[in-house]
Design an enzyme around this catalytic site. Sequence first.
Site, PDB file in Angstrom:
ATOM      1  N   LEU B  68       0.829  -1.213   0.000  1.00 56.59           N
ATOM      2  CA  LEU B  68       0.000   0.000   0.000  1.00 56.59           C
ATOM      3  C   LEU B  68       0.861   1.259   0.000  1.00 56.59           C
ATOM      4  O   LEU B  68       0.351   2.351  -0.203  1.00 56.59           O
ATOM      5  CB  LEU B  68      -0.944  -0.010   1.197  1.00 56.59           C
ATOM      6  CG  LEU B  68      -2.002  -1.124   1.150  1.00 56.59           C
ATOM      7  CD1 LEU B  68      -2.905  -1.043   2.365  1.00 56.59           C
ATOM      8  CD2 LEU B  68      -2.823  -1.050  -0.130  1.00 56.59           C
ATOM      9  N   ARG B  69       2.152   1.112   0.259  1.00 57.85           N
ATOM     10  CA  ARG B  69       3.136   2.213   0.135  1.00 57.85           C
ATOM     11  C   ARG B  69       3.040   3.282   1.222  1.00 57.85           C
ATOM     12  O   ARG B  69       3.809   4.230   1.185  1.00 57.85           O
ATOM     13  CB  ARG B  69       3.039   2.897  -1.234  1.00 57.85           C
ATOM     14  CG  ARG B  69       3.130   1.964  -2.431  1.00 57.85           C
ATOM     15  CD  ARG B  69       4.430   1.201  -2.474  1.00 57.85           C
ATOM     16  NE  ARG B  69       4.648   0.571  -3.778  1.00 57.85           N
ATOM     17  CZ  ARG B  69       5.541  -0.379  -3.994  1.00 57.85           C
ATOM     18  NH1 ARG B  69       6.300  -0.815  -3.011  1.00 57.85           N
ATOM     19  NH2 ARG B  69       5.706  -0.897  -5.190  1.00 57.85           N
ATOM     20  N   ASP B 310      -0.352  -9.471  -6.113  1.00 57.40           N
ATOM     21  CA  ASP B 310       1.003  -8.990  -5.814  1.00 57.40           C
ATOM     22  C   ASP B 310       1.118  -7.512  -6.206  1.00 57.40           C
ATOM     23  O   ASP B 310       2.065  -7.088  -6.872  1.00 57.40           O
ATOM     24  CB  ASP B 310       2.058  -9.835  -6.546  1.00 57.40           C
ATOM     25  CG  ASP B 310       3.460  -9.613  -5.975  1.00 57.40           C
ATOM     26  OD1 ASP B 310       3.564  -9.111  -4.836  1.00 57.40           O
ATOM     27  OD2 ASP B 310       4.437  -9.922  -6.672  1.00 57.40           O
ATOM     28  N   HIS B 314       3.665   1.853  -8.574  1.00 61.36           N
ATOM     29  CA  HIS B 314       4.872   2.678  -8.686  1.00 61.36           C
ATOM     30  C   HIS B 314       4.545   3.998  -9.362  1.00 61.36           C
ATOM     31  O   HIS B 314       3.646   4.057 -10.206  1.00 61.36           O
ATOM     32  CB  HIS B 314       5.936   1.983  -9.547  1.00 61.36           C
ATOM     33  CG  HIS B 314       6.652   0.873  -8.857  1.00 61.36           C
ATOM     34  ND1 HIS B 314       7.478   1.073  -7.778  1.00 61.36           N
ATOM     35  CD2 HIS B 314       6.661  -0.461  -9.095  1.00 61.36           C
ATOM     36  CE1 HIS B 314       7.973  -0.082  -7.382  1.00 61.36           C
ATOM     37  NE2 HIS B 314       7.486  -1.037  -8.159  1.00 61.36           N
TER      38      HIS B 314
END
Lengths: 322, 431
Positions: B68-69, B310, B314
């Site tokens: 989820l960053r 997965d 980005h």
Amino acid sequence: MRENLQLNEAGELRHLLSIEGLKREHLEHILDIAESFAVLPGRQVKKVPLLRGRIVTNLFFENSTRTRTTFELAAKLLSADVINFNVSVSATSKGETLLDTLRNLEAMHSDLFVVRHSHSGAAHFIARHVAPGVSVINAGDGWHAHPTQALLDMFTIRRHKGDFTPLRVAIVGDIQHSRVARSQIMALNTLGVTEVRIIGPCTLLPAEARSLGVHLYHDLESGLEEVDVIIMLRLQRERMEGALLPSAHEYFQLYGLTEARLKRAKPDAIVMHPGPINRGVEIASEVADGPHSVILQQVSYGIAVRMAVMSLILGARGGGNE
Amino acid sequence: MNRTPNIHVHGGRLIDPANGIDEPLDLWLANGRVLAVGEAPPGFEAEVTIDAGGQVVCPGLIDLGVYLREPGFEHKATIASESRAAARGGITTLICMPQTEPVIDTPAVWELIRRRAKACGNARVLAMGALTQDLAGEQLAEMGALQAAGCVAVTNGRNRLANTLVARRAMEYASTFDLPVVLCSEDPHLKASGVVHEGAVATRLGLPGIPSAAETVAVARDLALTEHTGCRSHFHTLSTGRAAEMIAQARRANRRISADVAVHQLFLMETDVDGFRAECRVDPPLRTHSDRERLRQAVAEGEIEVICSDHQPHEADAKSEPFPATAPGISGLETLLPLTLKLVEEGVLDLPRAIACLTAGPARVLGLEQGRLSPGASADLCIFDPGAVWTFRADEMTSAGRNTPFDGWEFCGRVTHTLFEGRITFKLERP
């Protein structure tokens, strides 16, 4: 889906990124043009005004004085203006992305980038991102390709052997880490040689080497039987550290080209090497300096071949890009 | 939380694999929960009726292992952006990886993520805690505290767990709490600087290769340690046919072992990387046609019971470099269901089995209560039109990461509604 970045709609060369994707006619055309630039040793190459007013930028992300110099000389002999941009010591060390570097250089109105980079695919990446009128020549990307080196090798072979079709060619050494070998294999197969052999220990051959259209040999003596051309590759010292080889000594014992081993090849076989050579590691001095060696001719033909590629690419578009 | 409306989902084909249901049944939802299945509860007054005629109604999808960053990599994506993307993809439960900055190796970091996810309200976010502190593979993380705080599993993610003794101790310690250990098995030394499968494409393009043995060696080690420690091992994102076979064989003796595959591995192969296509750079790498077929077979046979996305969003710059310098990963939330439905179209799985891989499968592996539509369960629903043909476009994605190799792919089957805890979090606007 595979795009062919290298050719324009008319099938003419727009970039030179790899030998892959080029037809036999493309390669022969380049070699024919190179023939017109090649002069006899000892005579001065005539400067021609073909690329007057054009700007060629040497964009080197990896040090290589030798390759850069031959490109520079080739561009100057075609009357182009040359900018040398050595990026490994400037932009990227300041955190600039490759794309940013490229945009900055484009602002200087370059017509052609000659690119050397340590990453495979870097020249393709740049070709995909340059402005429409700008061309790219790959001067070596990672382990992937070094097409002008392969072309100058083909030029050298053709000068000595004429026809490619009956030839057996052996490439010896570190194939896995060699962009030169990959381009040579593709060029030789495209030009229709009888056989390409690669010779080396298992650690230096690629995983699926046979898929490149070659025969594999682990024994140098049998691999050299009846070959017309022997291409020796440079062995990098770091291969010993990566547990790929035990020692330079054992490498020379097994894969070093000596006069005795050279006798296995055809009597008129030529010995080539993309340079710089490691005497006593991959090649014995007597062979490097001997009558079969054409290593220094390769260097001087390199200029003619690079002149041919540059003039073809920039000429293909006609006119400048202003 | 605000009261949720009384909803009647009418006329759909209900597929609820955990309950063995595949028949036309209506659903009645109230207070964020499933009130009744099949027969209207007496006195129910629907405030909202969803016409699901011709559509499939199934439990909201569970995606095992997403990035989820947030916190730490908000320039790539945020919990808000990715939970919206999840809703669009029919996903209502996201099991996030601990590779945030800081790493989820303390309850405090997990608490932060939990609160942000709750504030967004588009999907349930559950977490895998770190197996080792800072995922460094040296000291154990406080797994007891992480479990008490609600982490549903522990993992070292794709960070190296090179020391076999640490791996053993971590698995032993996790088994104290019967915590599932999620393993991304890959030998870091064999992987080295590899960026693609070590095969014909790597050979031709001169790219550093990752041999299949990087996976099989590590899976063999981790299977041996699983046997030794008795831990609940789940093998995440397999890429080789051989590893799938090794796991299938181990499962004959130990059904607590489980595995998943990223859905892109069931479609793409090493050849897709040709032309240095950075959007096809993934970790583990795309492998051969034979690997793809054997992975598909393992899913068909139920030896791999979970399909995941997965998901690794980005920013555009991360993929805009020469291939070896690009970041691996695909932004996959919005293609998880469409690709899984393509497996049905291609005859690999029947529809209920396909849905099980996205619902009951991950719920069983992690011991979750979600993934079923029993009365009393959270009203998490995915409703999709199985006949809708549409084209997926990267530039129309909801995820902050538009790194996808599936731009322009045509899919059959499209999410029309997603409900999370009884609220409609996504509704397809028809043109």
